[in-house]
Scaffold this active site. Sequence first.
Site, PDB file in Angstrom:
ATOM      1  N   CYS A   8      -0.171   6.124  -0.708  1.00 19.37           N
ATOM      2  CA  CYS A   8      -0.209   6.181  -2.170  1.00 19.37           C
ATOM      3  C   CYS A   8       0.257   4.848  -2.733  1.00 19.37           C
ATOM      4  O   CYS A   8       0.833   4.025  -2.027  1.00 19.37           O
ATOM      5  CB  CYS A   8       0.695   7.295  -2.671  1.00 19.37           C
ATOM      6  SG  CYS A   8       0.190   8.919  -2.070  1.00 19.37           S
ATOM      7  N   GLY A  36      -5.215   4.734  -2.522  1.00 21.82           N
ATOM      8  CA  GLY A  36      -5.488   6.160  -2.691  1.00 21.82           C
ATOM      9  C   GLY A  36      -6.554   6.388  -3.729  1.00 21.82           C
ATOM     10  O   GLY A  36      -6.438   5.874  -4.840  1.00 21.82           O
ATOM     11  N   ASN A 114       5.556   7.321  -3.066  1.00 24.34           N
ATOM     12  CA  ASN A 114       4.707   6.983  -1.916  1.00 24.34           C
ATOM     13  C   ASN A 114       5.506   7.246  -0.663  1.00 24.34           C
ATOM     14  O   ASN A 114       6.618   6.744  -0.518  1.00 24.34           O
ATOM     15  CB  ASN A 114       4.294   5.501  -1.981  1.00 24.34           C
ATOM     16  CG  ASN A 114       3.676   5.015  -0.682  1.00 24.34           C
ATOM     17  OD1 ASN A 114       3.011   5.755   0.023  1.00 24.34           O
ATOM     18  ND2 ASN A 114       3.904   3.752  -0.359  1.00 24.34           N
ATOM     19  N   GLY A 115       4.938   8.044   0.250  1.00 26.71           N
ATOM     20  CA  GLY A 115       5.641   8.269   1.511  1.00 26.71           C
ATOM     21  C   GLY A 115       5.691   9.726   1.889  1.00 26.71           C
ATOM     22  O   GLY A 115       4.987  10.569   1.333  1.00 26.71           O
ATOM     23  N   CYS A 396       2.070  10.142  12.934  1.00 27.43           N
ATOM     24  CA  CYS A 396       3.024   9.517  12.007  1.00 27.43           C
ATOM     25  C   CYS A 396       3.628  10.605  11.132  1.00 27.43           C
ATOM     26  O   CYS A 396       2.909  11.484  10.655  1.00 27.43           O
ATOM     27  CB  CYS A 396       2.314   8.482  11.132  1.00 27.43           C
ATOM     28  SG  CYS A 396       3.405   7.761   9.877  1.00 27.43           S
TER      29      CYS A 396
END
Length: 464
Positions: A8, A36, A114-115, A396
């Site tokens: 993102c 994104g 983001n994340g 991940c």
Amino acid sequence: MAGIKEECGVFGIYDLDGGNVVPSIYYGLTALQHRGQESCGMAVSKTNGEIGNVQFHKDLGLVSEVFRKENLEKLEGDIGVGHVRYSTTGASVAENAQPLVLSYIKGTLGLAHNGNLINTGELKWELIQTGAIFHTTTDSEVIAFHIAKERVHSKTVEEAILKTAKKIKGGYALVVMSPRKLIGVRDPYGLKPLCIGKRGNTYVLASESCALTSVGAEFVRDVEPGEIVTISQKGISFDRSLTTEKHAHCVFEYIYFARLDSTMDGVKIYDARIRGGKSLAKSYPVEADLVTGVPESGIPAAKGFSEESGIPFGFAFYKNSYIGRTFIKPTQKERESSVHMKLSVLESVVKGKRIVLVDDSIVRGTTIKNLIRMLKEAGAVSVHVRICSPPFLHPCYFGTDVPSNDQLIASSNSTEEIRELIGADSLGYMEIDYLEGMAGGLPLCKACFDGNYPMEIPEELREK
């Protein structure tokens, strides 16, 4: 690159002189669109108005689709946050679009994230037990609720954010808008990027420096891993109580995610990709007539391969930039034909030549197999594939959407077997020891390649 999805992008801005920041958020998000393309949104507020006067608009689609003239004219404020999203947690529905906007006892909160967190379950359970009701399936909402909960017992919103940041674990970059402050937070490992810009008396926070450039802001510096940045009418201040010695920057920012004209943690992305291509040429030399890259992410690495090997660089593909997104779920056959829609081979360039084809990664192998076939159908004598990352072997957990192991071609096939499956004449992957050098010596998270995660992954998340 096929299979790995974008992360993102977050953007925050505060004009201390009271100017309208809506156009800047629009341009900033457009510059971050590569991170994104699923949904986007912005939330803005007037810091001199009543507390709670947040206006926002968000929806599924690209920035240019979601923000029409009539939407933008309804928004006005001197402080705001924006977001472009690819879902790593939560379904692809409009409810999960960001920024999240909360109204609570202390006012309002706008949050863009983001994340990905690795302890969402326990954090959510803690809130559910106190009666919280969730409207989305994202971990971003969990973060926002914890900030709101802590704010009730804190003197300032910064204190509430610090308390929350001490609880959350994973990779994250946050921009948070309170009624009078803009706050940025970066996870202690630096897994997710965030930087600071300034334009006159306006401060900007963004995932990448290219977004600063797009709004005419000067790059000041990267937010340090673990740092909390607060922008208010008093100016800018910093809290570094969460900073640690151990850093682990996401390797894929340098291989693929970040835009070519960005600088991230002191590393120019274009230079990093050139270095990656050069190291491939050293590791896997080959006799060939032309080096080419898979648009767009393979092209700088192909240029580096060419410079190191002395084999001429050329464009072998034409990319159609006007292919719209499709909401039809394609069959495998249709998905394969979509490669032909996006890319066509320049026959006169490749006919009768031995080709080196450079790309950033192989995930499932479908796309590269089609490209090799297209090159050979156009008359290429041989196609030697060079990949600017090691083989994907592990999932991940921090927000890079790597498919599960059973979908990763390298998890069940050797390099030679992959070479046969994709139809390449030779295949060489980036050696893992070269990655740090590619990224200018930065400490990296390479867990998707070597399984060495920078933090303990809870057992319930680990693939069995």
